[in-house]
Motif scaffolding. Structure first.
Motif, short mmCIF file in Angstrom:
data_model
loop_
_atom_site.label_atom_id
_atom_site.label_comp_id
_atom_site.label_asym_id
_atom_site.label_seq_id
_atom_site.Cartn_x
_atom_site.Cartn_y
_atom_site.Cartn_z
N THR A 1 -6.03 -11.03 3.85
CA THR A 1 -6.00 -12.07 2.83
C THR A 1 -6.30 -13.42 3.46
O THR A 1 -6.03 -13.66 4.64
CB THR A 1 -4.64 -12.13 2.12
N HIS B 1 -7.58 -17.88 2.31
CA HIS B 1 -7.83 -18.85 1.25
C HIS B 1 -8.61 -20.05 1.77
O HIS B 1 -8.61 -20.36 2.97
CB HIS B 1 -6.51 -19.33 0.62
N GLU C 1 -6.56 -23.05 -1.11
CA GLU C 1 -5.68 -22.22 -1.93
C GLU C 1 -6.42 -21.42 -3.01
O GLU C 1 -5.79 -20.85 -3.90
CB GLU C 1 -4.55 -23.05 -2.54
N ASN C 2 -7.72 -21.35 -2.94
CA ASN C 2 -8.52 -20.38 -3.69
C ASN C 2 -8.48 -19.12 -2.82
O ASN C 2 -9.05 -19.10 -1.74
CB ASN C 2 -9.93 -20.91 -3.84
N ASP C 3 -7.75 -18.07 -3.25
CA ASP C 3 -7.42 -17.00 -2.32
C ASP C 3 -8.18 -15.70 -2.61
O ASP C 3 -8.57 -15.42 -3.74
CB ASP C 3 -5.91 -16.76 -2.27
N ALA D 1 -4.90 -12.05 -5.76
CA ALA D 1 -5.98 -12.90 -5.26
C ALA D 1 -6.84 -13.36 -6.42
O ALA D 1 -6.82 -12.77 -7.50
CB ALA D 1 -6.85 -12.15 -4.25
N ASP D 2 -7.61 -14.43 -6.18
CA ASP D 2 -8.58 -14.90 -7.16
C ASP D 2 -9.86 -14.09 -7.13
O ASP D 2 -10.67 -14.16 -8.05
CB ASP D 2 -8.93 -16.38 -6.90
N ASN E 1 -15.80 -21.50 -1.79
CA ASN E 1 -14.61 -21.34 -0.97
C ASN E 1 -14.61 -19.98 -0.30
O ASN E 1 -14.22 -19.83 0.86
CB ASN E 1 -13.35 -21.50 -1.84
N THR F 1 -7.58 -21.48 -11.34
CA THR F 1 -7.37 -21.30 -9.91
C THR F 1 -7.06 -22.65 -9.27
O THR F 1 -7.27 -23.70 -9.86
CB THR F 1 -8.61 -20.67 -9.23
N GLY G 1 -5.25 -27.36 -4.84
CA GLY G 1 -5.04 -26.73 -3.55
C GLY G 1 -5.46 -27.54 -2.35
O GLY G 1 -5.36 -27.06 -1.21
N THR H 1 -4.47 -15.36 6.16
CA THR H 1 -3.02 -15.44 6.00
C THR H 1 -2.27 -14.17 6.35
O THR H 1 -1.13 -14.24 6.78
CB THR H 1 -2.69 -15.85 4.56
#
Length: 304
Positions: A15, A17, A20-22, A52-53, A96, A244, A276, A297
């Motif tokens: 994971t 990001h 913070e767009n993950d 997640a996005d 992102n 998001t 984010g 992460t």
């Protein structure tokens, strides 16, 4: 009982990001993993999956038809970002996501990318060059366009948009980069905070392929460094995802729309503040670059 994760069950995924767009990253260098929309949506589910996005399959360009098409124009694009939205639908590009993708390639030793170096990767929106400066990544996002043409730019809008929580109908300006976007300016940050992005906006005309919606509040300009730099605050409702914390192509669309509204002499460099974090968008003629951070992460194994 059959696992909702299907072919992802038992796999260890990563994971990460960008502001913070993950995303969930799935290593599949040889393109052996054919993922369904259901499997992608299950992994991205925030309550019953990883959360997640979107999902990024890490695959060599030669291993899938879209990648082969990119290689014909950009032979250096060894790796392809196979990006899916959280609902499993396919997206052309993610600004992102491509930074997180290259960060993953660099940390896994799949590309040689020292500070100051760059790498070309494939996306459904075409080849993208990404430069690493030792702290952040700058993505050459490619060509942008305003589908409504000069008439829309002169009018300031080409779509009527109704947003829950925002009084009345507002004018939106369409931007393609290459994902479809509609940018709407609001009066102030209080109105921005009051917008309800859990419901569906109303568009007239209705975008046939859907659209991302960016709600923006221009924050003025600053020339303290000797260069005029604009600033804008943004919230985004992503097609196939929902609201998001950030959207890379969306921040570019926001900067381009506000720049168009500002008229002649508007800055080419924009700070875009999202929930984010912050990114920088630079307009270079009919192309644009996006600069921002990327983080990995966790590693997660999906159980059968």
């Amino acid at each position: 009982m059959t696992s909702p994760f299907g072919r992802l069950a038992g796999r260890t995924l990563t994971t990460g990001h960008g502001t913070e767009n993950d995303f969930v990253l799935v290593p599949d260098p040889d393109g052996a993993l054919e993922l369904s929309a259901v499997e992608v949506a299950a992994a991205c589910d925030r309550h019953a999956g990883i959360g997640a996005d979107g999902l990024i399959r890490v695959v060599r360009s030669r291993s899938l038809p879209e990648g082969g098409a990119v290689l014909a124009d950009a032979p250096a694009a060894e790796w392809f970002m196979d990006y899916r939205n959280a609902d499993g639908s396919i997206a052309e590009m993610c600004g992102n996501g491509v930074r997180v993708f290259v960060h993953y390639l660099r940390l896994r030793g799949l590309v040689d990318l020292p500070a100051g170096g760059s790498v070309v990767v494939g996306t459904r929106g075409g080849a993208r060059r990404v430069t690493f400066d030792g702290e952040q990544y700058t993505v050459e996002m490619g060509r942008w366009a305003m589908p409504g043409g000069l008439a829309a730019v002169q009018a300031g809008y080409d779509v009527a948009v109704g947003v829950p929580g925002v009084e009345g109908t507002r004018g939106g300006l369409r931007v393609s980069i290459p994902n479809p976007h509609t940018v709407v300016a609001l009066r102030d940050e209080a109105e921005l905070a009051g917008a309800v992005l859990t419901g569906l906006p109303a568009y007239d005309p209705v975008p046939p392929e859907g659209t991302n919606l960016e709600l923006v509040v221009p924050l003025g300009e600053d020339d303290a460094t000797g260069e005029a730099v604009g600033a804008v605050r943004m919230r985004v409702l992503e097609r196939g995802v929902g609201e998001t914390r950030s959207c890379g192509t969306g921040t570019c669309a926001a900067a381009l729309a506000v720049r168009a509204w500002a008229g002649t002499g508007a800055p080419d460099t924009w700070r875009v503040l999202v929930p984010g974090g912050e990114v920088t968008v630079r307009v270079v003629g009919d192309t644009v670059t996006l600069t921002g951070p990327a983080e990995l992460t966790a590693e997660v194994t999906l159980l059968a």
